[in-house]
Scaffold this motif. Structure first.
Motif, PDB file in Angstrom:
ATOM      1  N   UNK A   1       4.931  18.126   4.823  1.00  0.00           N
ATOM      2  CA  UNK A   1       4.808  16.834   4.576  1.00  0.00           C
ATOM      3  C   UNK A   1       2.632  16.955   4.448  1.00  0.00           C
ATOM      4  N   UNK A   2       2.277  15.687   3.328  1.00  0.00           N
ATOM      5  CA  UNK A   2       1.031  15.681   2.943  1.00  0.00           C
ATOM      6  C   UNK A   2       0.700  14.415   3.423  1.00  0.00           C
ATOM      7  N   UNK A   3      -0.465  14.408   3.752  1.00  0.00           N
ATOM      8  CA  UNK A   3      -1.299  12.984   4.635  1.00  0.00           C
ATOM      9  C   UNK A   3      -0.360  11.790   3.469  1.00  0.00           C
ATOM     10  N   UNK A   4      -0.212  10.375   3.803  1.00  0.00           N
ATOM     11  CA  UNK A   4       0.360   9.644   3.201  1.00  0.00           C
ATOM     12  C   UNK A   4       1.128   9.691   2.599  1.00  0.00           C
ATOM     13  N   UNK A   5       2.047  10.882   2.385  1.00  0.00           N
ATOM     14  CA  UNK A   5       3.545  10.464   2.189  1.00  0.00           C
ATOM     15  C   UNK A   5       4.566   9.546   1.875  1.00  0.00           C
ATOM     16  N   UNK A   6       4.364   8.784   3.630  1.00  0.00           N
ATOM     17  CA  UNK A   6       5.085   7.600   3.826  1.00  0.00           C
ATOM     18  C   UNK A   6       4.286   6.906   4.243  1.00  0.00           C
ATOM     19  N   UNK A   7       3.013   6.375   3.435  1.00  0.00           N
ATOM     20  CA  UNK A   7       2.663   5.559   4.382  1.00  0.00           C
ATOM     21  C   UNK A   7       2.526   4.148   3.283  1.00  0.00           C
ATOM     22  N   UNK A   8       2.315   3.371   4.114  1.00  0.00           N
ATOM     23  CA  UNK A   8       3.353   1.962   3.630  1.00  0.00           C
ATOM     24  C   UNK A   8       1.770   0.820   3.719  1.00  0.00           C
ATOM     25  N   UNK A   9       1.390   0.038   2.658  1.00  0.00           N
ATOM     26  CA  UNK A   9       0.255  -1.039   2.739  1.00  0.00           C
ATOM     27  C   UNK A   9       0.700  -2.507   3.432  1.00  0.00           C
ATOM     28  N   UNK A  10       2.170  -2.484   3.263  1.00  0.00           N
ATOM     29  CA  UNK A  10       3.032  -3.467   3.491  1.00  0.00           C
ATOM     30  C   UNK A  10       2.578  -4.858   3.508  1.00  0.00           C
ATOM     31  N   UNK A  11       1.787  -4.651   2.435  1.00  0.00           N
ATOM     32  CA  UNK A  11       1.078  -6.287   0.948  1.00  0.00           C
ATOM     33  C   UNK A  11       0.063  -6.280   1.848  1.00  0.00           C
ATOM     34  N   UNK A  12      -0.387  -5.257   2.835  1.00  0.00           N
ATOM     35  CA  UNK A  12      -1.640  -5.983   3.182  1.00  0.00           C
ATOM     36  C   UNK A  12      -3.099  -5.524   1.273  1.00  0.00           C
ATOM     37  N   UNK A  13      -4.408  -5.334   1.765  1.00  0.00           N
ATOM     38  CA  UNK A  13      -4.732  -5.051   0.470  1.00  0.00           C
ATOM     39  C   UNK A  13      -5.451  -3.393   1.036  1.00  0.00           C
ATOM     40  N   UNK A  14      -5.214  -2.956   1.152  1.00  0.00           N
ATOM     41  CA  UNK A  14      -5.849  -1.240   1.204  1.00  0.00           C
ATOM     42  C   UNK A  14      -7.146  -0.861   0.298  1.00  0.00           C
ATOM     43  N   UNK A  15      -7.923  -0.445   0.703  1.00  0.00           N
ATOM     44  CA  UNK A  15      -9.256   0.040   0.870  1.00  0.00           C
ATOM     45  C   UNK A  15      -9.121   0.715  -0.296  1.00  0.00           C
ATOM     46  N   UNK A  16      -8.302   2.127   0.115  1.00  0.00           N
ATOM     47  CA  UNK A  16      -8.288   3.013  -0.225  1.00  0.00           C
ATOM     48  C   UNK A  16      -7.007   3.092  -1.652  1.00  0.00           C
ATOM     49  N   UNK A  17      -5.707   2.296  -1.189  1.00  0.00           N
ATOM     50  CA  UNK A  17      -4.796   2.949  -2.288  1.00  0.00           C
ATOM     51  C   UNK A  17      -4.180   1.386  -3.122  1.00  0.00           C
ATOM     52  N   UNK A  18      -4.196   1.285  -4.360  1.00  0.00           N
ATOM     53  CA  UNK A  18      -3.606   0.025  -4.889  1.00  0.00           C
ATOM     54  C   UNK A  18      -1.501  -0.235  -4.301  1.00  0.00           C
TER      55      UNK A  18
END
Length: 478
Positions: A1-18
């Motif tokens: 598994x790669x990092x961030x494969x299951x990462x969720x922004x959960x509706x917040x402004x994420x500095x790395x991902x849209x």
């Protein structure tokens, strides 16, 4: 598994991902390389970085009920990445703000035009705990008051960056910017060429260059020193780090003496004149003959030598009035008054409890607001309304009513987040940004910053003294 494969922004402004989970504009190459690391490899690298922190003794001192405790400053390996265009905007906004605040300090301690023109209430300025009547008439070397600043920036859910507060007294944290970068280079050595990350290592030489710009006339071989309160100060690590990096003396008040009209330091060969002092002692304690007479940390008579131009101080005493959180609310007007320009980086909307209308609103809406005392630091005294109990609201309301001049309130922002390695994997944590600027012959903004991260899930408090940690900040060259 790669990092961030299951990462969720959960509706917040994420500095790395849209909001689709893709890398934000301008950082595609470097984010794609970063997220290609396996989770197992990343955890291994994170643990390696933490061991390095312990081995290097990169610490801060935390004051607790049981006394002072020295702790490792928590560090997370996923960096904050800032594209070149956004950084250019931040840099211009900071320079504008710092230039205007210096003009403000020069004015209020001399001609006081801004007060006479009623562009800012005189009572608010002169009632500030940071306003020093002892500095009236003072003219610092080269006309500069705030030589080193750290301005706290936050981004709300709409993507807008705001100035949260100004730090013009003794802003701390830049040593962690440099140490974080060193650790990142040891841990992720192949990443810095991918996104053309701008270096931060020149800060100590830029700081020394700025201090040497303040040397009194006629001194050919100046002595520069960093003045620290001592080993029990929370930022002592930084004081010793910066002195070592610049190759200058690290001194305490007891090492200095005023003699024959000069400040001198004791050496094994006798006394030697000191020409420039980067002081990391608050105004109250720097000279017991001028400010608090019970101070054992400062140098008796230092201010007299300073007024006569035989020693330079960075930052100048009296600068604290400009980072009073009540004065902060007027900085857009201050910029307009001195520069005739609109503020490039906006303030967070702010309610002044000294204003009866604002006071009523604040007292009625504490559960929605963040309330702050005007002159505390390190997150002390802040109440985050949505996270406080009704009893805490009631107690805080009484505090405000007893001394409304001492409080401001702001809407509870939904601070942006960044992926952070937590116990259960990668989760979003709220962050802010503290860039550092120097003001000598020119203004210089370090192309990097301290990204502070609230490590506790859901917390908005990023201060290290309140359990926060840090991340490296990668400013891209293009």
């Amino acid at each position: 598994m790669k990092i961030l494969d299951v990462y969720e922004t959960e509706g917040f402004f994420d500095e790395m991902l849209d909001n689709t989970g893709a890398p934000r504009s301008g950082m595609k190459n470097i984010v794609e390389k970063l997220v290609s690391i396996s989770k197992e490899d990343f955890v291994k690298r994170q643990r390696s970085a933490e061991r390095t922190l312990r081995e290097l003794g990169i610490t801060f001192t935390l004051k607790t009920e049981d006394g002072n405790t020295e702790r490792i400053f928590p560090f997370d390996l996923i960096p904050r990445i800032i594209p070149a265009a956004e950084w250019n905007w931040i840099e211009q906004g900071l320079k504008q703000r710092i230039f205007a605040l210096n003009a403000f300090l020069q004015d209020i301690y001399n001609d006081q035009k801004i007060l006479k023109d009623k562009a800012i209430p005189e009572t608010l300025v002169k009632s500030s705990a940071g306003f020093r009547k002892e500095c009236i008439g003072l003219k610092p070397p080269r006309g500069i008051w705030a030589h080193v600043t750290g301005t706290d920036l936050v981004r709300d859910k709409d993507g807008q960056i705001y100035v949260l507060e100004d730090n013009l007294r003794c802003p701390s944290g830049v040593s962690y910017v440099l140490e974080n970068r060193d650790i990142m280079k040891r841990t992720l050595p192949n990443f810095f060429g991918v996104g053309k990350v701008r270096p931060v290592e020149e800060y100590p030489s830029k700081l020394l260059e700025m201090l040497l710009h303040l040397v009194p006339e006629g001194v050919e071989r100046p002595t520069v020193a960093v003045l620290t309160p001592g080993i029990y100060n929370s930022a002592y690590y930084e004081h010793s780090f910066l002195a070592h990096q610049m190759g200058v003396e690290l001194v305490e008040g007891r090492d200095l003496v005023v003699m024959d009209g000069y400040v001198k330091t004791r050496t094994t060969r006798g006394f030697r004149r000191v020409d420039v002092i980067y002081r990391r002692i608050d105004d109250d304690f720097i000279d017991p003959l001028c400010f608090r007479p019970d101070s054992c940390l400062g140098v008796p008579g230092l201010m007299d030598v300073y007024r006569e131009g035989r020693v330079a101080l960075a930052n100048a005493p009296g600068t604290g009035v400009a980072d009073d959180k009540v004065i902060y609310a007027y900085v857009p007007q201050i910029i307009k008054y001195y520069l005739g320009e609109e503020a490039i980086i906006p303030n967070v909307p702010t309610y002044l409890c000294d204003n009866p209308e604002d006071l009523g609103y604040v007292c009625d809406n504490l559960q929605h607001l963040v309330v702050k005392p005007a002159n505390e630091s390190g997150g002390a005294g802040i109440m985050v309304g949505p996270h406080a109990t009704r009893l805490e609201h009631d107690a805080y309301r009484e505090q405000i009513k007893r001394n409304p001049r001492n409080y401001i309130a702001q809407p509870t922002l939904s601070l942006s987040r960044l992926p952070t390695l937590c116990e259960d994997g990668f989760e979003g944590r709220h962050v802010d940004l503290r860039p550092y600027a120097l003001y000598g012959e020119d203004q210089y903004v370090l192309p990097g910053a301290l990204t502070r991260v609230a490590l506790k899930k859901g917390s908005l408090v990023v201060n290290s003294s309140q359990g926060g940690g840090s991340k490296d900040t990668w400013v891209l060259a293009e």
